[in-house]
Design a protein around this motif. Structure first.
Motif, PDB file in Angstrom:
ATOM      1  N   ALA A  67       0.836  -1.204   0.000  1.00  0.00           N
ATOM      2  CA  ALA A  67       0.000   0.000   0.000  1.00  0.00           C
ATOM      3  C   ALA A  67       0.871   1.255   0.000  1.00  0.00           C
ATOM      4  N   GLN A  68       1.932   1.242   0.785  1.00  0.00           N
ATOM      5  CA  GLN A  68       2.832   2.394   0.808  1.00  0.00           C
ATOM      6  C   GLN A  68       3.497   2.588  -0.556  1.00  0.00           C
ATOM      7  N   LEU A  69       3.986   1.515  -1.133  1.00  0.00           N
ATOM      8  CA  LEU A  69       4.655   1.637  -2.434  1.00  0.00           C
ATOM      9  C   LEU A  69       3.678   2.034  -3.536  1.00  0.00           C
ATOM     10  N   TYR A  70       2.446   1.604  -3.439  1.00  0.00           N
ATOM     11  CA  TYR A  70       1.444   1.923  -4.459  1.00  0.00           C
ATOM     12  C   TYR A  70       1.259   3.435  -4.576  1.00  0.00           C
ATOM     13  N   ARG A  71       1.373   4.134  -3.474  1.00  0.00           N
ATOM     14  CA  ARG A  71       1.188   5.595  -3.455  1.00  0.00           C
ATOM     15  C   ARG A  71       2.345   6.335  -4.134  1.00  0.00           C
ATOM     16  N   TYR A  72       3.470   5.664  -4.317  1.00  0.00           N
ATOM     17  CA  TYR A  72       4.661   6.283  -4.877  1.00  0.00           C
ATOM     18  C   TYR A  72       5.127   5.482  -6.093  1.00  0.00           C
ATOM     19  N   LYS A  73       4.613   5.851  -7.246  1.00  0.00           N
ATOM     20  CA  LYS A  73       4.896   5.104  -8.477  1.00  0.00           C
ATOM     21  C   LYS A  73       6.399   4.993  -8.763  1.00  0.00           C
ATOM     22  N   ASP A  74       7.148   6.036  -8.389  1.00  0.00           N
ATOM     23  CA  ASP A  74       8.601   6.024  -8.618  1.00  0.00           C
ATOM     24  C   ASP A  74       9.361   5.303  -7.512  1.00  0.00           C
ATOM     25  N   GLY A  75       8.639   4.794  -6.532  1.00  0.00           N
ATOM     26  CA  GLY A  75       9.251   4.039  -5.450  1.00  0.00           C
ATOM     27  C   GLY A  75       9.671   4.912  -4.277  1.00  0.00           C
ATOM     28  N   LEU A  76      10.186   4.243  -3.262  1.00  0.00           N
ATOM     29  CA  LEU A  76      10.638   4.899  -2.030  1.00  0.00           C
ATOM     30  C   LEU A  76      11.984   4.325  -1.619  1.00  0.00           C
ATOM     31  N   LYS A  77      12.763   5.171  -0.972  1.00  0.00           N
ATOM     32  CA  LYS A  77      13.973   4.642  -0.356  1.00  0.00           C
ATOM     33  C   LYS A  77      13.528   3.699   0.754  1.00  0.00           C
ATOM     34  N   MET A  78      14.273   2.648   0.954  1.00  0.00           N
ATOM     35  CA  MET A  78      13.907   1.657   1.963  1.00  0.00           C
ATOM     36  C   MET A  78      13.826   2.296   3.349  1.00  0.00           C
ATOM     37  N   ARG A  79      14.683   3.254   3.647  1.00  0.00           N
ATOM     38  CA  ARG A  79      14.669   3.934   4.936  1.00  0.00           C
ATOM     39  C   ARG A  79      13.345   4.694   5.136  1.00  0.00           C
ATOM     40  N   VAL A  80      12.869   5.347   4.089  1.00  0.00           N
ATOM     41  CA  VAL A  80      11.602   6.088   4.155  1.00  0.00           C
ATOM     42  C   VAL A  80      10.441   5.111   4.304  1.00  0.00           C
ATOM     43  N   ALA A 133      -6.715  -4.075  -2.773  1.00  0.00           N
ATOM     44  CA  ALA A 133      -7.156  -2.794  -2.211  1.00  0.00           C
ATOM     45  C   ALA A 133      -8.643  -2.567  -2.434  1.00  0.00           C
ATOM     46  N   THR A 134      -9.147  -2.991  -3.583  1.00  0.00           N
ATOM     47  CA  THR A 134     -10.575  -2.843  -3.871  1.00  0.00           C
ATOM     48  C   THR A 134     -11.410  -3.627  -2.866  1.00  0.00           C
ATOM     49  N   GLU A 135     -11.026  -4.860  -2.617  1.00  0.00           N
ATOM     50  CA  GLU A 135     -11.755  -5.672  -1.637  1.00  0.00           C
ATOM     51  C   GLU A 135     -11.554  -5.148  -0.222  1.00  0.00           C
ATOM     52  N   HIS A 136     -10.336  -4.743   0.106  1.00  0.00           N
ATOM     53  CA  HIS A 136     -10.028  -4.210   1.436  1.00  0.00           C
ATOM     54  C   HIS A 136     -10.934  -3.015   1.735  1.00  0.00           C
ATOM     55  N   GLU A 137     -11.068  -2.121   0.768  1.00  0.00           N
ATOM     56  CA  GLU A 137     -11.922  -0.949   0.969  1.00  0.00           C
ATOM     57  C   GLU A 137     -13.362  -1.368   1.254  1.00  0.00           C
ATOM     58  N   GLN A 138     -13.859  -2.369   0.545  1.00  0.00           N
ATOM     59  CA  GLN A 138     -15.226  -2.847   0.776  1.00  0.00           C
ATOM     60  C   GLN A 138     -15.370  -3.453   2.170  1.00  0.00           C
ATOM     61  N   TRP A 139     -14.347  -4.144   2.634  1.00  0.00           N
ATOM     62  CA  TRP A 139     -14.383  -4.718   3.986  1.00  0.00           C
ATOM     63  C   TRP A 139     -14.483  -3.614   5.031  1.00  0.00           C
ATOM     64  N   ILE A 140     -13.707  -2.550   4.842  1.00  0.00           N
ATOM     65  CA  ILE A 140     -13.737  -1.436   5.793  1.00  0.00           C
ATOM     66  C   ILE A 140     -15.113  -0.781   5.782  1.00  0.00           C
TER      67      ILE A 140
END
Length: 178
Positions: A67-80, A133-140
């Motif tokens: 979920a975190q990586l999905y928000r950042y298409k260009d990726g994230l540093k592992m530390r972040v 994520a689609t199913e997760h949102e429906q569960w919530i």
């Protein structure tokens, strides 16, 4: 907030009090609220974990990572990524190794820091996450459907104020802050 409230009676009859079972009649209302919040969060998290495992064969930790990586298409540093997930770097490295072997994430050297790696979802990982994520949102939505929208907004606002209060240490004793 007493033991005679309707929800307490239903939870007690179903043997689902959880953390709330620790509170007594004489306990402060804020302690009872804390235990109810903790019990609610624990119960919802357990149900999400169960559904993710049953439906997708994935852990909540992996889902949160993706979920975190999905928000950042260009990726994230592992530390972040580690900071966002509130886990140690070792935990992120272990998950990254596993997910990279499965073709869900890719790791590349950071262009501006020779010591850092950038992690991103692969196209396969993005597609898999979108389905989850689609199913997760429906569960919530399903789990919170017993609350009207006004209550949801009020709770969100009030819990935000509580988090700010705790973050600032406004409720800490002078000794604890020294």
């Amino acid at each position: 907030m007493n033991r005679n409230d309707a929800s307490h009676a239903v939870l007690s009859d179903a043997e689902e009090l959880g953390h709330e079972g620790r509170a007594g009649h004489e306990d402060h209302a804020m302690l009872k609220l804390w235990l109810r919040m903790l019990a609610s969060t624990t119960q919802i998290e357990a149900e999400i974990r169960r559904r993710l495992r049953e439906r997708f064969g994935i852990s909540l930790a992996r889902f949160d990572y993706m979920a975190q990586l999905y928000r950042y298409k260009d990726g994230l540093k592992m530390r972040v990524l580690s900071r966002y997930l509130m886990v140690t770097g070792g935990n992120v490295t272990g998950l990254t190794d596993e997910l990279e072997r499965e073709g869900v994430v890719a790791r590349a050297p950071s262009p501006d820091d020779r010591r850092a790696w950038i992690v991103s979802l692969t196209p396969t990982g993005r597609t898999a996450f979108e389905a989850m994520a689609t199913e997760h949102e429906q569960w919530i939505l399903e789990m919170f459907s017993g609350l009207d929208m006004k209550t949801v907004k009020q709770m969100h606002s009030q819990l935000g104020l509580l988090r700010v209060h705790v973050m600032r240490g406004d409720g800490a004793s002078e000794e604890a802050r020294a």
